[in-house]
Write an enzyme that holds these catalytic residues in place. Sequence first.
Site, PDB file in Angstrom:
ATOM      1  CG  HIS A 260      -0.375   4.770  -9.821  1.00 20.71           C
ATOM      2  ND1 HIS A 260      -1.319   6.129 -10.273  1.00 20.71           N
ATOM      3  CD2 HIS A 260       0.734   5.244 -10.144  1.00 20.71           C
ATOM      4  CE1 HIS A 260      -0.433   7.105 -10.312  1.00 20.71           C
ATOM      5  NE2 HIS A 260       0.936   6.757 -10.133  1.00 20.71           N
ATOM      6  CD  GLU A 318       8.549   3.829  -7.610  1.00 16.09           C
ATOM      7  OE1 GLU A 318       9.294   3.812  -8.493  1.00 16.09           O
ATOM      8  OE2 GLU A 318       8.659   4.554  -6.623  1.00 16.09           O
TER       9      GLU A 318
HETATM   10  N1  ACO Z   1      -0.487  -5.281  -3.583  1.00 21.66           N
HETATM   11  C1  ACO Z   1      -1.484  -5.513  -2.797  1.00 21.66           C
HETATM   12  N2  ACO Z   1      -2.737  -5.101  -2.286  1.00 21.66           N
HETATM   13  C2  ACO Z   1      -2.778  -3.815  -2.945  1.00 21.66           C
HETATM   14  C3  ACO Z   1      -1.830  -3.108  -3.883  1.00 21.66           C
HETATM   15  C4  ACO Z   1      -0.633  -4.055  -3.795  1.00 21.66           C
HETATM   16  N3  ACO Z   1       0.520  -3.563  -4.565  1.00 21.66           N
HETATM   17  N4  ACO Z   1      -2.126  -1.985  -4.160  1.00 21.66           N
HETATM   18  C5  ACO Z   1      -3.400  -1.788  -3.753  1.00 21.66           C
HETATM   19  N5  ACO Z   1      -3.668  -2.987  -2.912  1.00 21.66           N
HETATM   20  C6  ACO Z   1      -4.991  -3.135  -2.078  1.00 21.66           C
HETATM   21  C7  ACO Z   1      -4.828  -2.438  -0.821  1.00 21.66           C
HETATM   22  O1  ACO Z   1      -4.330  -3.254   0.082  1.00 21.66           O
HETATM   23  C8  ACO Z   1      -6.141  -2.176  -0.659  1.00 21.66           C
HETATM   24  O2  ACO Z   1      -6.984  -3.162  -0.073  1.00 21.66           O
HETATM   25  P1  ACO Z   1      -7.987  -3.068   1.016  1.00 21.66           P
HETATM   26  O3  ACO Z   1      -9.077  -1.923   0.603  1.00 21.66           O
HETATM   27  O4  ACO Z   1      -8.546  -4.369   1.312  1.00 21.66           O
HETATM   28  O5  ACO Z   1      -7.494  -2.501   2.310  1.00 21.66           O
HETATM   29  C9  ACO Z   1      -6.960  -1.611  -1.973  1.00 21.66           C
HETATM   30  O6  ACO Z   1      -6.020  -2.301  -3.061  1.00 21.66           O
HETATM   31  C10 ACO Z   1      -6.915  -0.417  -2.364  1.00 21.66           C
HETATM   32  O7  ACO Z   1      -5.527   0.293  -2.078  1.00 21.66           O
HETATM   33  P2  ACO Z   1      -5.436   1.694  -1.320  1.00 21.66           P
HETATM   34  O8  ACO Z   1      -4.222   1.850  -0.765  1.00 21.66           O
HETATM   35  O9  ACO Z   1      -6.501   2.475  -1.047  1.00 21.66           O
HETATM   36  O10 ACO Z   1      -5.352   2.426  -3.005  1.00 21.66           O
HETATM   37  P3  ACO Z   1      -4.335   3.710  -3.379  1.00 21.66           P
HETATM   38  O11 ACO Z   1      -4.971   4.167  -4.552  1.00 21.66           O
HETATM   39  O12 ACO Z   1      -4.138   4.295  -2.091  1.00 21.66           O
HETATM   40  O13 ACO Z   1      -3.114   2.689  -3.673  1.00 21.66           O
HETATM   41  C11 ACO Z   1      -0.848   2.769  -3.962  1.00 21.66           C
HETATM   42  C12 ACO Z   1      -2.004   3.344  -4.413  1.00 21.66           C
HETATM   43  C13 ACO Z   1      -0.362   3.234  -2.410  1.00 21.66           C
HETATM   44  C14 ACO Z   1       0.434   3.150  -4.885  1.00 21.66           C
HETATM   45  C15 ACO Z   1      -0.775   1.109  -3.714  1.00 21.66           C
HETATM   46  O14 ACO Z   1      -1.192   0.710  -4.887  1.00 21.66           O
HETATM   47  C16 ACO Z   1       0.293   0.479  -3.015  1.00 21.66           C
HETATM   48  O15 ACO Z   1       0.436   0.545  -1.831  1.00 21.66           O
HETATM   49  N6  ACO Z   1       1.138  -0.124  -3.882  1.00 21.66           N
HETATM   50  C17 ACO Z   1       2.525  -0.722  -3.561  1.00 21.66           C
HETATM   51  C18 ACO Z   1       3.367   0.212  -3.379  1.00 21.66           C
HETATM   52  C19 ACO Z   1       4.030   0.912  -4.623  1.00 21.66           C
HETATM   53  O16 ACO Z   1       4.439   0.171  -5.785  1.00 21.66           O
HETATM   54  N7  ACO Z   1       4.253   2.083  -4.711  1.00 21.66           N
HETATM   55  C20 ACO Z   1       4.916   3.175  -5.718  1.00 21.66           C
HETATM   56  C21 ACO Z   1       3.529   3.933  -6.452  1.00 21.66           C
HETATM   57  S1  ACO Z   1       4.174   4.543  -7.829  1.00 21.66           S
HETATM   58  C22 ACO Z   1       4.572   6.084  -7.401  1.00 21.66           C
HETATM   59  O17 ACO Z   1       4.301   6.657  -6.260  1.00 21.66           O
HETATM   60  C23 ACO Z   1       5.901   6.457  -8.174  1.00 21.66           C
END
Ligand code: ACO
Length: 381
Positions: A260, A318
């Site tokens: 998140h 989620e």
């Molecule tokens: N699985 C694997 N790796 C992850 C995940 C995950 N669920 N979440 C973050 N990371 C990793 C990213 O790949 C990234 O790695 P990198 O720096 O090597 O590229 C690092 O952690 C940081 O990720 P960001 O995308 O910069 O972090 P952000 O704050 O933008 O992420 C997000 C938040 C988009 C929700 C992310 O955790 C994600 O994609 N999760 C999976 C999708 C999901 O569950 N979405 C629902 C969110 S809740 C809602 O909106 C109601």
Amino acid sequence: MSSSLETETREGLEGVVAATTRLSSVDGEAGVLLIAGFPVEDLAPVASFEEVVYLLWNGALPRPDELAAFARRMAARRALPGAALDLLRAAAGRRVPVMDALRMAAGTLSLLPGTGEDAREDGLLLVAAFPTIVASYWRLLNSEEPVEPREDLGHAASFLHLLSGEEPAAERARGVETYLNTVVDHGFNASTFTARVIVSTRSDLVSAVTGAVGALKGPLHGGAPGPALDMVFEIGSAERAEAVLRDKLARGERLMGFGHRVYRVRDPRADVLAEAAERFYKDKGDRGVYELARAVEATALRLLREHKPDRRIDTNVEFYTALLLHGLGLPTELFTPAFAIGRVAGWVAHGLEQLAHGRLIRPQSAYVGERDRRWVPVEAR
Ligand code: ACO
């Protein structure tokens, strides 16, 4: 000028505070979500959705007479304009995804007389109509005629009735209501921000909500629960969890339902939904799916800690949305639309707040493209 902008750039607006709000407080370090001052875990499992919407739009819980009047007004607005049903029929003929059909049909609400004149009226109409749009479309997709909305059912029960044509058991309606309350508002998430940006130009609420639906559908926001459940089913048995999840991470995939932007601990909404799901699976559903999901969650958290030791990635709303809604008998295609049915009340609340107190939202970008180019006529290129 450009260099100072560049040094201030926050990609994805992370950590930027763009407005004040009285609607919800998201404490990402402590894992606390307040809805208009109430901890989500106190409100969501017991309040009616109508009560929560009233609270958000008016800043206080309704008295019994206020609640009854508000619920009556909302229930009276469930029917769709004929053109919305025509559009849904055409969309079903082309098997358009449900979120796209919802986005298109939301825009048709402007056809109803009086829309665009009073933001509160528009808001009520939008919240009332969302379940009818989603359920009618789902029935059309499945070659069934839409069901006539009943005004004597609560909002959550009415959604289930519009889906099946039958009055739902009280416990199922309660499960859906707990879900809708849990997701009703959540600070400046991407779809709410979209809605506020649109309203900040003094545009109308139908436009704001239509834009917000588009923002919600993406897999990094509201589109995650379907894939999260698919992942649990793909794993199939607890012993396979580690191998399948390791493989996904090695391929650079994200594990849906984890991580998140704001929470660095477990999303408090996950707890509310896990509790609701557990109760439901214990009583009625397939306990095996619940146990499997818990095992997948534990393995995913362990592997994510290994995979990203510097970033605290925990379970988000989620993952348990998927489990609860599956337990309640909703198909995966309706998970994100169900999210929209709850969140639309938050979008409207933010729209009203923005109209009352907000300024035009207009950030800047740091230009990193070329400079000093010279025009060359097309024949000379
Ligand atoms: N699985 C694997 N790796 C992850 C995940 C995950 N669920 N979440 C973050 N990371 C990793 C990213 O790949 C990234 O790695 P990198 O720096 O090597 O590229 C690092 O952690 C940081 O990720 P960001 O995308 O910069 O972090 P952000 O704050 O933008 O992420 C997000 C938040 C988009 C929700 C992310 O955790 C994600 O994609 N999760 C999976 C999708 C999901 O569950 N979405 C629902 C969110 S809740 C809602 O909106 C109601």
